[in-house]
Design a protein around this motif. Structure first.
Motif, PDB file in Angstrom:
ATOM      1  N   ALA A   2       0.825  -1.206   0.000  1.00  0.00           N
ATOM      2  CA  ALA A   2       0.000   0.000   0.000  1.00  0.00           C
ATOM      3  C   ALA A   2       0.861   1.259   0.000  1.00  0.00           C
ATOM      4  CB  ALA A   2      -0.930   0.000   1.210  1.00  0.00           C
ATOM      5  N   LEU A   3       1.974   1.233   0.706  1.00  0.00           N
ATOM      6  CA  LEU A   3       2.867   2.391   0.700  1.00  0.00           C
ATOM      7  C   LEU A   3       3.400   2.667  -0.705  1.00  0.00           C
ATOM      8  CD1 LEU A   3       5.033   2.065   3.949  1.00  0.00           C
ATOM      9  CD2 LEU A   3       3.179   3.669   3.493  1.00  0.00           C
ATOM     10  N   GLN A   4       3.599   1.616  -1.473  1.00  0.00           N
ATOM     11  CA  GLN A   4       4.132   1.764  -2.823  1.00  0.00           C
ATOM     12  C   GLN A   4       3.064   2.191  -3.838  1.00  0.00           C
ATOM     13  OE1 GLN A   4       5.982  -1.918  -3.912  1.00  0.00           O
ATOM     14  NE2 GLN A   4       7.392  -1.923  -2.178  1.00  0.00           N
ATOM     15  N   LYS A   5       1.820   1.737  -3.631  1.00  0.00           N
ATOM     16  CA  LYS A   5       0.822   1.859  -4.697  1.00  0.00           C
ATOM     17  C   LYS A   5      -0.330   2.819  -4.426  1.00  0.00           C
ATOM     18  CE  LYS A   5       1.648  -2.815  -6.499  1.00  0.00           C
ATOM     19  NZ  LYS A   5       1.045  -4.146  -6.781  1.00  0.00           N
ATOM     20  N   SER A   6      -0.587   3.164  -3.186  1.00  0.00           N
ATOM     21  CA  SER A   6      -1.721   4.040  -2.897  1.00  0.00           C
ATOM     22  C   SER A   6      -1.285   5.506  -2.915  1.00  0.00           C
ATOM     23  CB  SER A   6      -2.329   3.708  -1.533  1.00  0.00           C
ATOM     24  OG  SER A   6      -3.385   4.608  -1.237  1.00  0.00           O
ATOM     25  N   ASP A   7      -2.156   6.356  -3.460  1.00  0.00           N
ATOM     26  CA  ASP A   7      -1.904   7.795  -3.483  1.00  0.00           C
ATOM     27  C   ASP A   7      -2.643   8.526  -2.364  1.00  0.00           C
ATOM     28  OD1 ASP A   7      -0.291   7.630  -5.758  1.00  0.00           O
ATOM     29  OD2 ASP A   7      -2.019   7.773  -7.100  1.00  0.00           O
ATOM     30  N   ARG A   8      -3.489   7.823  -1.638  1.00  0.00           N
ATOM     31  CA  ARG A   8      -4.270   8.483  -0.595  1.00  0.00           C
ATOM     32  C   ARG A   8      -3.452   8.628   0.696  1.00  0.00           C
ATOM     33  NH1 ARG A   8      -8.933   5.737  -3.011  1.00  0.00           N
ATOM     34  NH2 ARG A   8     -10.570   7.281  -3.401  1.00  0.00           N
ATOM     35  N   PRO A   9      -3.368   9.834   1.249  1.00  0.00           N
ATOM     36  CA  PRO A   9      -2.638  10.017   2.517  1.00  0.00           C
ATOM     37  C   PRO A   9      -3.205   9.160   3.643  1.00  0.00           C
ATOM     38  CG  PRO A   9      -3.095  12.140   1.478  1.00  0.00           C
ATOM     39  CD  PRO A   9      -3.855  11.115   0.690  1.00  0.00           C
ATOM     40  N   GLU A  10      -4.526   8.952   3.641  1.00  0.00           N
ATOM     41  CA  GLU A  10      -5.139   8.149   4.707  1.00  0.00           C
ATOM     42  C   GLU A  10      -4.626   6.712   4.679  1.00  0.00           C
ATOM     43  OE1 GLU A  10      -8.412  11.052   3.249  1.00  0.00           O
ATOM     44  OE2 GLU A  10      -6.750   9.895   2.395  1.00  0.00           O
ATOM     45  N   ILE A  11      -4.539   6.124   3.482  1.00  0.00           N
ATOM     46  CA  ILE A  11      -4.053   4.758   3.345  1.00  0.00           C
ATOM     47  C   ILE A  11      -2.562   4.695   3.683  1.00  0.00           C
ATOM     48  CG2 ILE A  11      -3.631   2.867   1.723  1.00  0.00           C
ATOM     49  CD1 ILE A  11      -6.530   3.057   2.461  1.00  0.00           C
ATOM     50  N   GLN A  12      -1.823   5.701   3.233  1.00  0.00           N
ATOM     51  CA  GLN A  12      -0.391   5.751   3.536  1.00  0.00           C
ATOM     52  C   GLN A  12      -0.156   5.804   5.046  1.00  0.00           C
ATOM     53  OE1 GLN A  12       2.593   6.339   1.424  1.00  0.00           O
ATOM     54  NE2 GLN A  12       1.359   5.423  -0.196  1.00  0.00           N
ATOM     55  N   GLU A  13      -0.920   6.619   5.737  1.00  0.00           N
ATOM     56  CA  GLU A  13      -0.761   6.742   7.191  1.00  0.00           C
ATOM     57  C   GLU A  13      -1.133   5.441   7.900  1.00  0.00           C
ATOM     58  OE1 GLU A  13      -2.386   9.551  10.890  1.00  0.00           O
ATOM     59  OE2 GLU A  13      -2.917  10.017   8.815  1.00  0.00           O
ATOM     60  N   LEU A  14      -2.233   4.828   7.469  1.00  0.00           N
ATOM     61  CA  LEU A  14      -2.632   3.549   8.075  1.00  0.00           C
ATOM     62  C   LEU A  14      -1.586   2.480   7.822  1.00  0.00           C
ATOM     63  CD1 LEU A  14      -4.608   1.611   9.438  1.00  0.00           C
ATOM     64  CD2 LEU A  14      -5.731   1.330   7.209  1.00  0.00           C
ATOM     65  N   ALA A  15      -1.101   2.390   6.599  1.00  0.00           N
ATOM     66  CA  ALA A  15      -0.100   1.375   6.267  1.00  0.00           C
ATOM     67  C   ALA A  15       1.152   1.547   7.116  1.00  0.00           C
ATOM     68  CB  ALA A  15       0.244   1.444   4.781  1.00  0.00           C
ATOM     69  N   GLN A  16       1.588   2.776   7.295  1.00  0.00           N
ATOM     70  CA  GLN A  16       2.783   3.011   8.108  1.00  0.00           C
ATOM     71  C   GLN A  16       2.533   2.648   9.568  1.00  0.00           C
ATOM     72  OE1 GLN A  16       5.908   4.045   6.745  1.00  0.00           O
ATOM     73  NE2 GLN A  16       6.371   3.091   8.722  1.00  0.00           N
ATOM     74  N   ALA A  17       1.337   2.953  10.072  1.00  0.00           N
ATOM     75  CA  ALA A  17       0.997   2.596  11.450  1.00  0.00           C
ATOM     76  C   ALA A  17       0.993   1.083  11.641  1.00  0.00           C
ATOM     77  CB  ALA A  17      -0.365   3.180  11.823  1.00  0.00           C
ATOM     78  N   ILE A  18       0.474   0.358  10.645  1.00  0.00           N
ATOM     79  CA  ILE A  18       0.480  -1.108  10.718  1.00  0.00           C
ATOM     80  C   ILE A  18       1.913  -1.629  10.739  1.00  0.00           C
ATOM     81  CG2 ILE A  18      -0.050  -3.204   9.398  1.00  0.00           C
ATOM     82  CD1 ILE A  18      -2.638  -1.761   8.475  1.00  0.00           C
ATOM     83  N   LEU A  19       2.752  -1.092   9.871  1.00  0.00           N
ATOM     84  CA  LEU A  19       4.151  -1.521   9.835  1.00  0.00           C
ATOM     85  C   LEU A  19       4.839  -1.266  11.170  1.00  0.00           C
ATOM     86  CD1 LEU A  19       5.158  -0.226   6.286  1.00  0.00           C
ATOM     87  CD2 LEU A  19       5.065  -2.624   7.003  1.00  0.00           C
TER      88      LEU A  19
END
Length: 239
Positions: A202-219
């Protein structure tokens, strides 16, 4: 972690097992019809009956590990519906973690495991609710059934009931005996690793800041929990 995208299928966590066909369910057929309203490429009945892989996700091998293979997790291309597929996959995956954590609350006597289970439930239920809100806001015509990307066929399709179950990766952890915590750890570590694979994608492919933030929190969160469980396994069981 091997993140190869050479997959028979999309984002299921596939074990090293022979292939087994799974058939279309009524709910999956409904989702196929609903997919037409948002421009998804629909799937013929024989397509939905193709091999999806025998997950066998509810078993732990003799060494105590689930034997999951994360190499074949693939959410598909960075297109307009990537975030929908990520949300559908991660919501199911989170629910599987919540299910196992709830079992740990019932069966583990260790305060450390109890605390971890409570943390998993609190964090992942919150994220499930947030992803559901995003799904409704961003994809209001997508229907209720989760979708997946079939890498071999090159398009999206609804998840079968079997695929939903396999995406959750939840399992019966057995009795509340002296090795319950070992089984919980050996199930939850690969489960968390599966979430890391999807979050990295998701960090590589999503352009949405919300998804990026969630993905980083999961990591960040789940890697810490993986490291902690590995340490417990070594301290408590010498493994």
């Amino acid at each position: 972690m091997n993140r190869s995208l050479a997959s028979l299928l999309v984002f299921g966590v596939l074990p090293l097992m022979p292939l087994a066909a799974c058939s279309t369910t009524p709910s999956a057929q409904t989702a196929t019809e609903q997919a037409e309203t948002v421009g998804f490429e629909t799937v013929e009945t024989e397509t939905a009956q193709m091999d999806h892989g025998s997950m066998n996700h509810g078993q732990i091998n003799q060494s105590g590990h689930t034997g999951m293979d994360h190499a074949s997790m693939d959410l598909g291309p960075a297109d307009d519906t990537f975030d929908l597929r990520f949300i559908d996959a991660m919501r199911l995956h989170h629910q599987g973690a919540v299910d196992m954590a709830e079992e740990a609350l019932q069966k583990s006597d260790r305060p450390d495991v109890q605390e971890l289970a409570q943390d998993i439930i609190a964090a992942q239920q919150t994220e499930i609710a947030q992803m559901q809100e995003w799904r409704q806001a961003w994809y209001p015509d997508a229907g209720d059934d989760p979708v997946m990307y079939h890498a071999e066929m090159g398009h999206m399709m609804p998840m079968s009931q079997e695929m939903k179950s396999n995406m959750m990766m939840s399992m019966d952890l057995g009795p509340a005996d002296d090795e319950f915590d070992l089984r919980f750890i050996n199930a939850m570590i690969p489960h968390h690793e599966g979430a890391l694979v999807m979050a990295e994608e998701a960090l590589q492919k999503s352009d949405r800041p919300e998804i990026q933030e969630l993905a980083q929190a999961i990591l960040d969160t789940q890697q810490v929990e993986i490291d902690q469980m590995r340490q417990w396994r070594q301290d408590w069981y010498g493994q």
